[in-house]
Scaffold this motif. Structure first.
Motif, PDB file in Angstrom:
ATOM      1  N   HIS A   1      -3.203   6.737   1.580  1.00 43.08           N
ATOM      2  CA  HIS A   1      -2.765   6.192   3.068  1.00 43.08           C
ATOM      3  C   HIS A   1      -3.929   5.334   3.682  1.00 43.08           C
TER       4      HIS A   1
ATOM      5  N   GLN B   1       3.381   4.310   0.043  1.00 43.73           N
ATOM      6  CA  GLN B   1       2.359   3.704   0.126  1.00 43.73           C
ATOM      7  C   GLN B   1       0.878   4.616  -0.240  1.00 43.73           C
ATOM      8  N   TYR B   2       0.335   4.516  -1.351  1.00 43.04           N
ATOM      9  CA  TYR B   2      -0.704   5.523  -1.813  1.00 43.04           C
ATOM     10  C   TYR B   2      -2.036   4.692  -2.160  1.00 43.04           C
TER      11      TYR B   2
ATOM     12  N   ILE C   1       3.987  -2.383   5.341  1.00 40.47           N
ATOM     13  CA  ILE C   1       4.106  -1.087   5.386  1.00 40.47           C
ATOM     14  C   ILE C   1       2.534  -0.485   5.596  1.00 40.47           C
ATOM     15  N   ALA C   2       1.390  -1.354   5.191  1.00 41.39           N
ATOM     16  CA  ALA C   2       0.372  -1.010   5.258  1.00 41.39           C
ATOM     17  C   ALA C   2      -0.221  -0.942   6.669  1.00 41.39           C
TER      18      ALA C   2
ATOM     19  N   SER D   1       9.842   2.960   1.496  1.00 38.68           N
ATOM     20  CA  SER D   1       8.674   2.692   0.857  1.00 38.68           C
ATOM     21  C   SER D   1       7.853   4.029   0.741  1.00 38.68           C
TER      22      SER D   1
ATOM     23  N   PHE E   1       4.158  -5.797   2.082  1.00 37.48           N
ATOM     24  CA  PHE E   1       3.027  -5.062   1.643  1.00 37.48           C
ATOM     25  C   PHE E   1       2.088  -4.790   3.024  1.00 37.48           C
TER      26      PHE E   1
ATOM     27  N   PHE F   1      -3.818  -0.389  -4.353  1.00 34.53           N
ATOM     28  CA  PHE F   1      -2.796   0.454  -3.607  1.00 34.53           C
ATOM     29  C   PHE F   1      -1.573   0.432  -4.705  1.00 34.53           C
TER      30      PHE F   1
ATOM     31  N   THR G   1       1.495  -2.378  -8.103  1.00 34.62           N
ATOM     32  CA  THR G   1       0.136  -2.024  -7.477  1.00 34.62           C
ATOM     33  C   THR G   1      -0.484  -3.362  -7.008  1.00 34.62           C
TER      34      THR G   1
ATOM     35  N   PHE H   1       2.491   0.792  -4.403  1.00 32.88           N
ATOM     36  CA  PHE H   1       3.573   0.625  -3.295  1.00 32.88           C
ATOM     37  C   PHE H   1       4.808   0.986  -4.352  1.00 32.88           C
TER      38      PHE H   1
END
Length: 386
Positions: A181, A178-179, A53-54, A176, A50, A140, A129, A142
């Motif tokens: 951004h 991610q939403y 990715i972020a 992956s 997590f 977020f 989430t 994922f």
């Protein structure tokens, strides 16, 4: 940056037969709440992902067409808001799921859409989430895709030594989404999402049909250059009193289209099109140094960090676009090309060479030596470098 998982659904995609490219099926293994995730094996496997990715950086206009990490933007019709986008609505259903059953049903909808994309491979598909409690109230979303690893073995007992592990996955090549951004901590872009996938695969781009991606920097530059080329051709032929027209322009009189000048115009335009489409291109010798400098200046103003890279025979030269005419110069001498690179200091890396002991000659002496060598090869006194 510590994410707290709210809900997580774990699916496995498998081949229906022995053909790895054949039909696929999927199975839901489990959907976990926050408390169940804390006690699961997945926590140790995914917790670091997590954050990774972020923090992974991406640009709206990528450095190349094949970068693994891209920024996508939800597409809507003019005058409409985000709720008119089906992909956004699906993501929002997951982010606002009231319990783990609702999250499971929404996740299943996502996976069925994903299964319709081309070249789906077997592996684990995870949707989660997760919240950054210290920064945001909303979670977020994922999506993780982990491919199966082939020929995986683990140490077993003293007798068998190793045993084969079926359906093994690892976090090394996780794809992956991610939403939303998060360009930086404290900033969210609700119109944008971030995808990460192998450069040869387009799983997520195929899957998210209502998400668009901006052109990469090389594509933008290519469009700019071709616009300059079109303007150059138009100006050149109009100066020669030959009307410029695009192919298929029905307003052009047949007589004008059949002239030798018009045929030459079409031929030149075709040559430029062939040149622009080539994977490896040669020096065209069309524009003067001043013309190239002006064109380069216009491009650098919009894209300051553009790379300049080319090969002279087998020698690779790398710099920046704004180095042309300043630190990198291209010339011709007796039918051969010369590249002059100027700077204030040298830096050599691993491996000592005698070149590092050089006391450089003056430029005039070098040019004379190069010219003499070219003349000797041209007259047959010395073997050709080719």
């Amino acid at each position: 940056m510590k994410f707290a998982v709210q809900y997580l659904s774990f699916f496995v995609i498998q081949n229906e037969g022995s053909d790895p490219d054949g039909p696929k099926k999927y199975k839901h293994y489990q959907t976990l709440s926050h408390e169940e995730y804390q006690d699961s094996e997945l926590k140790a496997f995914l917790d670091g992902e997590f954050k990774r990715i972020a923090k992974r950086k991406a640009e709206v206009n990528a450095a190349s067409e094949n970068v693994p990490t891209k920024i996508g933007r939800f597409v809507v019709e003019p005058g409409h808001d985000l709720t008119s986008n089906p992909n956004y609505n699906l993501f929002q259903r997951l982010r606002t799921a009231a319990d783990k059953n609702e999250f499971h049903y929404c996740s299943d909808d996502v996976l069925r859409l994903y299964m319709d994309t081309n070249s789906v491979r077997g592996g684990a598909f995870v949707l989660a989430t997760a919240k950054l409690n210290e920064l945001y109230d909303d979670p977020f979303l994922f999506l993780f895709k982990c491919d199966f690893e082939s020929k995986i073995a683990r140490v077993s007992d003293e007798r068998s030594l190793i045993s084969q592990v079926e359906m093994a996955i690892n976090a090394k090549n996780i794809k992956s989404i991610q939403y939303p951004h998060m360009p930086e901590e404290g900033m969210l872009e609700e119109w944008e999402l971030k995808i990460h996938q192998a450069s040869h695969a387009r799983y997520f781009e195929d899957f998210l049909k209502y998400v668009s991606y901006e052109k990469s920097k090389p594509e933008i530059v290519a469009d700019q250059v071709m616009g300059m080329v079109q303007q150059y051709i138009e100006t050149k032929w109009q100066a020669a009193d030959i009307p410029y027209y695009e192919s298929g322009d029905e307003s052009v009189e047949p007589a004008a289209a059949d002239t030798e000048e018009a045929a030459a115009l079409r031929q030149e335009k075709q040559q430029f099109d062939i040149w622009a489409a080539g994977e490896k291109r040669e020096l065209q010798q069309k524009w003067s140094h001043e013309h190239v400098m002006e064109a380069t200046k216009q491009i650098v103003e919009l894209q300051p960090d553009l790379e300049l890279k080319f090969k002279l025979d087998d020698i690779l030269i790398k710099g920046h676009m704004d180095d042309y005419g300043n630190n990198i110069h291209i010339a011709s001498m007796n039918g051969r090309y010369v590249v002059v690179i100027e700077g204030d200091s040298f830096q050599f890396e691993k491996g000592v060479s005698p070149i590092e002991l050089l006391h450089p000659e003056e430029m005039q002496e070098v040019l004379q030596r190069v010219g003499n060598g070219v003349r000797r090869r041209g007259s047959g006194e010395a073997p050709s470098l080719d």
